[in-house]
Scaffold this motif. Sequence first.
Motif, mmCIF file in Angstrom:
data_model
loop_
_atom_site.group_PDB
_atom_site.id
_atom_site.type_symbol
_atom_site.label_atom_id
_atom_site.label_comp_id
_atom_site.label_asym_id
_atom_site.label_seq_id
_atom_site.Cartn_x
_atom_site.Cartn_y
_atom_site.Cartn_z
ATOM 1 N N ASN A 70 83.811 62.775 11.430
ATOM 2 C CA ASN A 70 84.056 61.383 11.822
ATOM 3 C C ASN A 70 84.177 61.245 13.339
ATOM 4 O OD1 ASN A 70 84.037 60.617 9.149
ATOM 5 N ND2 ASN A 70 86.261 60.580 8.932
ATOM 6 N N TYR A 71 84.797 62.226 13.970
ATOM 7 C CA TYR A 71 84.948 62.182 15.433
ATOM 8 C C TYR A 71 83.588 62.324 16.118
ATOM 9 C CZ TYR A 71 86.848 63.291 20.064
ATOM 10 O OH TYR A 71 87.146 63.292 21.408
ATOM 11 N N LEU A 72 82.755 63.232 15.611
ATOM 12 C CA LEU A 72 81.411 63.388 16.168
ATOM 13 C C LEU A 72 80.599 62.109 15.966
ATOM 14 C CD1 LEU A 72 79.227 65.176 17.451
ATOM 15 C CD2 LEU A 72 78.672 66.008 15.158
ATOM 16 N N THR A 73 80.737 61.496 14.799
ATOM 17 C CA THR A 73 80.036 60.238 14.523
ATOM 18 C C THR A 73 80.443 59.163 15.522
ATOM 19 O OG1 THR A 73 79.953 60.766 12.158
ATOM 20 C CG2 THR A 73 79.628 58.464 12.781
ATOM 21 N N ARG A 74 81.728 59.093 15.788
ATOM 22 C CA ARG A 74 82.224 58.083 16.729
ATOM 23 C C ARG A 74 81.685 58.322 18.134
ATOM 24 N NH1 ARG A 74 88.607 57.213 18.338
ATOM 25 N NH2 ARG A 74 88.293 55.517 19.834
ATOM 26 N N LEU A 75 81.699 59.570 18.582
ATOM 27 C CA LEU A 75 81.223 59.873 19.932
ATOM 28 C C LEU A 75 79.745 59.532 20.093
ATOM 29 C CD1 LEU A 75 82.933 63.336 20.624
ATOM 30 C CD2 LEU A 75 83.592 61.107 21.539
ATOM 31 N N LEU A 76 78.921 59.968 19.144
ATOM 32 C CA LEU A 76 77.483 59.741 19.262
ATOM 33 C C LEU A 76 77.127 58.269 19.063
ATOM 34 C CD1 LEU A 76 76.030 62.894 17.467
ATOM 35 C CD2 LEU A 76 76.257 62.463 19.913
ATOM 36 N N SER A 77 77.890 57.566 18.231
ATOM 37 C CA SER A 77 77.624 56.138 18.028
ATOM 38 C C SER A 77 77.949 55.334 19.280
ATOM 39 C CB SER A 77 78.434 55.612 16.837
ATOM 40 O OG SER A 77 78.032 56.237 15.635
ATOM 41 N N LEU A 78 78.939 55.774 20.034
ATOM 42 C CA LEU A 78 79.280 55.099 21.283
ATOM 43 C C LEU A 78 78.280 55.419 22.385
ATOM 44 C CD1 LEU A 78 83.162 55.590 21.383
ATOM 45 C CD2 LEU A 78 81.956 53.413 21.186
ATOM 46 N N ALA A 96 75.159 72.383 12.474
ATOM 47 C CA ALA A 96 74.069 73.031 13.198
ATOM 48 C C ALA A 96 74.370 73.203 14.684
ATOM 49 C CB ALA A 96 72.777 72.223 13.028
ATOM 50 N N ALA A 97 75.105 72.258 15.273
ATOM 51 C CA ALA A 97 75.203 72.218 16.732
ATOM 52 C C ALA A 97 76.557 72.617 17.297
ATOM 53 C CB ALA A 97 74.849 70.809 17.230
ATOM 54 N N CYS A 98 77.633 72.417 16.567
ATOM 55 C CA CYS A 98 78.966 72.593 17.155
ATOM 56 C C CYS A 98 79.358 74.066 17.251
ATOM 57 C CB CYS A 98 80.006 71.820 16.349
ATOM 58 S SG CYS A 98 79.902 70.033 16.575
ATOM 59 N N TYR A 99 80.163 74.360 18.243
ATOM 60 C CA TYR A 99 80.691 75.711 18.437
ATOM 61 C C TYR A 99 82.055 75.620 19.102
ATOM 62 C CZ TYR A 99 79.601 75.432 23.449
ATOM 63 O OH TYR A 99 79.568 75.068 24.774
ATOM 64 N N THR A 125 69.487 69.835 33.552
ATOM 65 C CA THR A 125 68.835 70.963 32.880
ATOM 66 C C THR A 125 69.503 71.324 31.553
ATOM 67 O OG1 THR A 125 70.200 72.564 34.087
ATOM 68 C CG2 THR A 125 68.099 71.920 35.088
ATOM 69 N N GLY A 126 70.685 70.785 31.334
ATOM 70 C CA GLY A 126 71.417 71.095 30.104
ATOM 71 C C GLY A 126 72.503 72.120 30.296
ATOM 72 N N GLY A 127 72.432 72.885 31.370
ATOM 73 C CA GLY A 127 73.475 73.861 31.677
ATOM 74 C C GLY A 127 73.681 74.916 30.609
ATOM 75 N N GLY A 128 72.676 75.129 29.762
ATOM 76 C CA GLY A 128 72.823 76.097 28.679
ATOM 77 C C GLY A 128 73.663 75.584 27.529
ATOM 78 N N ILE A 129 74.104 74.342 27.614
ATOM 79 C CA ILE A 129 74.965 73.763 26.578
ATOM 80 C C ILE A 129 74.238 72.682 25.787
ATOM 81 C CG2 ILE A 129 77.052 72.379 26.193
ATOM 82 C CD1 ILE A 129 78.310 73.854 28.556
ATOM 83 N N ALA A 130 73.521 71.817 26.479
ATOM 84 C CA ALA A 130 72.869 70.687 25.818
ATOM 85 C C ALA A 130 71.816 71.166 24.815
ATOM 86 C CB ALA A 130 72.225 69.773 26.849
ATOM 87 N N LYS A 131 71.796 70.515 23.675
ATOM 88 C CA LYS A 131 70.800 70.768 22.637
ATOM 89 C C LYS A 131 70.270 69.425 22.140
ATOM 90 C CE LYS A 131 71.227 75.338 22.124
ATOM 91 N NZ LYS A 131 70.108 76.305 22.269
ATOM 92 N N ARG A 179 79.319 69.107 21.492
ATOM 93 C CA ARG A 179 79.161 70.358 20.752
ATOM 94 C C ARG A 179 80.460 71.153 20.684
ATOM 95 N NH1 ARG A 179 74.937 74.265 22.592
ATOM 96 N NH2 ARG A 179 75.294 75.054 20.487
ATOM 97 N N PHE A 180 81.270 71.084 21.737
ATOM 98 C CA PHE A 180 82.495 71.890 21.738
ATOM 99 C C PHE A 180 83.776 71.061 21.741
ATOM 100 C CE2 PHE A 180 80.985 71.478 26.111
ATOM 101 C CZ PHE A 180 82.110 71.036 26.788
#
Length: 307
Positions: A70-78, A96-99, A125-131, A179-180
Amino acid sequence: MTGPTLNAYNDIQAIFKAPPRDATAPVAPAEVLLLIDSGYSHTTVTPLLQGRPLQSAIRRLDVGGKLMTNYLTRLLSLRQFDMRNETYLMNEIKEAACYVTKDFNTDLELSWKGTKGEKRESYMTGGGIAKDYVLPDYHNITKGYLRDHDPKLAGNLKKIAAGKAVENPEDVLTLRNERFTVPELLFNPMDIGLRQPGLAQVVMQSLSVLPIGLWPGLLANVVVVGGNANIDGFIHRLQAEIMALAPSECMVRLARPTSPSPIVSTWQGGANLARDEALLSKLSVTKQEYEEHGGAWVARKFANAGV
């Protein structure tokens, strides 16, 4: 509390990569075990002695897979697309994505865009984190998938938003600090205003009501089960935080079942228990007993069985 008790009937030493127990030996619970069950609704910490839960030391953290989804849904929806009606898909994205990060502040810095008007290189560039998570369209793509971040796609998304044509248009969610920061709730629930300690502190609260003589055995046999045990980095981070809080003379050893997976570990323990019909009969509750005494009778049977 039959769920934690059933986990005690798994081969605990095999989980810690020690020689497995003799398959022909009588079924018996682990002598001492600290079980952390992080599942859909919440996370519980249950110390067990000879398969019996020590009721006074059981602790609960109100963070589970549902809250994190639910928290991930809220963040991405905003920040990107409205995903509030896509609970199943958001759960797949989370898995698939969280760590769990080893260094929250460093990863947060790498994923920070910068001040207004600024676009830092690590952000671009994503900094090695963005997916990038490619969303399914259920025509050409029936199941979404995770891939490395492609900065060029940001331009395509802007063109699509402006109504311009692009080659091979895709609906893509770019995940950065989401992701984190989502699994971080297990260690810092106050990030969303939940007034509870983190999981490592909950473990120490559980131990604090037990005789200190039990601590070495419990800390050396910590088993993590439940779906959240599969989050990358979770076991290593939790072990590091418990080691920082536990007495230096105690060895801290954490593991999660791999065969079977932590999701079905409780069921597997029950299957192991069912191999011993004599022991199972001691723990079984008839329909008449259940109707007369209620569900508490099950816990009483498990607590008082001569195992």
